[in-house]
Design a protein around this motif. Structure first.
Motif, PDB file in Angstrom:
ATOM      1  N   THR A  51       3.847 -19.430 -50.237  1.00 20.22           N
ATOM      2  CA  THR A  51       4.028 -20.490 -50.526  1.00 20.22           C
ATOM      3  C   THR A  51       4.669 -21.524 -49.937  1.00 20.22           C
ATOM      4  O   THR A  51       5.676 -20.921 -49.120  1.00 20.22           O
ATOM      5  CB  THR A  51       4.349 -20.852 -51.865  1.00 20.22           C
ATOM      6  N   ASN A  52       4.434 -22.892 -49.861  1.00 25.65           N
ATOM      7  CA  ASN A  52       5.326 -23.713 -49.331  1.00 25.65           C
ATOM      8  C   ASN A  52       5.357 -23.832 -47.676  1.00 25.65           C
ATOM      9  O   ASN A  52       6.449 -24.016 -47.043  1.00 25.65           O
ATOM     10  CB  ASN A  52       6.837 -23.758 -49.903  1.00 25.65           C
ATOM     11  N   ALA A 110       1.254 -23.070 -57.627  1.00 27.22           N
ATOM     12  CA  ALA A 110       2.154 -22.936 -56.464  1.00 27.22           C
ATOM     13  C   ALA A 110       1.710 -24.052 -55.516  1.00 27.22           C
ATOM     14  O   ALA A 110       0.466 -24.700 -56.048  1.00 27.22           O
ATOM     15  CB  ALA A 110       2.120 -21.655 -55.762  1.00 27.22           C
ATOM     16  N   SER A 111       2.465 -24.505 -54.476  1.00 23.01           N
ATOM     17  CA  SER A 111       2.208 -25.494 -53.869  1.00 23.01           C
ATOM     18  C   SER A 111       2.120 -25.031 -52.097  1.00 23.01           C
ATOM     19  O   SER A 111       2.892 -24.078 -51.894  1.00 23.01           O
ATOM     20  CB  SER A 111       3.138 -26.641 -53.944  1.00 23.01           C
ATOM     21  N   ASP A 113       3.228 -27.301 -50.126  1.00 24.44           N
ATOM     22  CA  ASP A 113       4.195 -28.368 -49.769  1.00 24.44           C
ATOM     23  C   ASP A 113       5.688 -27.740 -49.546  1.00 24.44           C
ATOM     24  O   ASP A 113       5.824 -26.838 -50.256  1.00 24.44           O
ATOM     25  CB  ASP A 113       4.405 -29.806 -50.434  1.00 24.44           C
ATOM     26  N   LEU A 115       9.531 -26.992 -50.158  1.00 25.36           N
ATOM     27  CA  LEU A 115      10.255 -27.301 -51.414  1.00 25.36           C
ATOM     28  C   LEU A 115      11.233 -28.573 -51.212  1.00 25.36           C
ATOM     29  O   LEU A 115      11.504 -29.092 -52.162  1.00 25.36           O
ATOM     30  CB  LEU A 115      11.294 -26.032 -51.459  1.00 25.36           C
ATOM     31  N   ILE A 116      11.781 -28.776 -50.003  1.00 25.07           N
ATOM     32  CA  ILE A 116      12.491 -29.766 -49.556  1.00 25.07           C
ATOM     33  C   ILE A 116      12.264 -30.488 -48.282  1.00 25.07           C
ATOM     34  O   ILE A 116      12.074 -29.910 -47.509  1.00 25.07           O
ATOM     35  CB  ILE A 116      14.199 -29.601 -49.558  1.00 25.07           C
TER      36      ILE A 116
END
Length: 122
Positions: A51-52, A110-111, A113, A115-116
């Motif tokens: 993810t991310n 979930a994504s 993108d 996390l930060i």
């Protein structure tokens, strides 16, 4: 199927893979990263949902013999060997693999993108 040329476009963040000098397939680094052939991602038969990685980029590409490349991503991942056969498999099944990945993200809440969010300017 042999890969005859790889061309990474840093500005557009796309990797062109030419098969036998005839067919071309363009991959995003995100697609390649989440479908890495590494044991870390493939989970020894039970793939792990990565993810991310929407903003991941390719840092370097190293040829491994006459059959594969190692793609080094800017998130530090560098353990997958992308054989010519595996790249061809990814090209031939791109749409189905991508849709399955998006469905798995949704199912697991979930994504893609980061996390930060991090922005680098020049």
């Amino acid at each position: 199927m042999l890969v005859s040329k790889l061309h990474y476009h840093r500005v557009s963040n796309l990797l062109d893979v030419y098969f036998d000098g005839q067919s071309l397939h363009t991959f995003t680094p995100e697609f390649l990263r989440v479908h890495s052939p590494s044991a870390e991602v493939q989970g020894h038969g039970k793939p792990i949902l990565v993810t991310n990685k929407k903003d991941v980029a390719i840092q370097a590409i190293e040829q491994v013999g006459h059959y594969a490349v190692r793609i080094i991503f800017n998130d530090g991942h560098n353990t997958g060997l992308y054989s010519w056969d595996y790249l061809f498999h990814l090209a031939q099944n791109h749409d189905a693999l991508w849709q399955t990945y998006l469905a798995n993200l949704k199912q697991n809440k979930a994504s893609r993108d980061a996390l930060i969010p991090i922005k680098i300017t020049h």
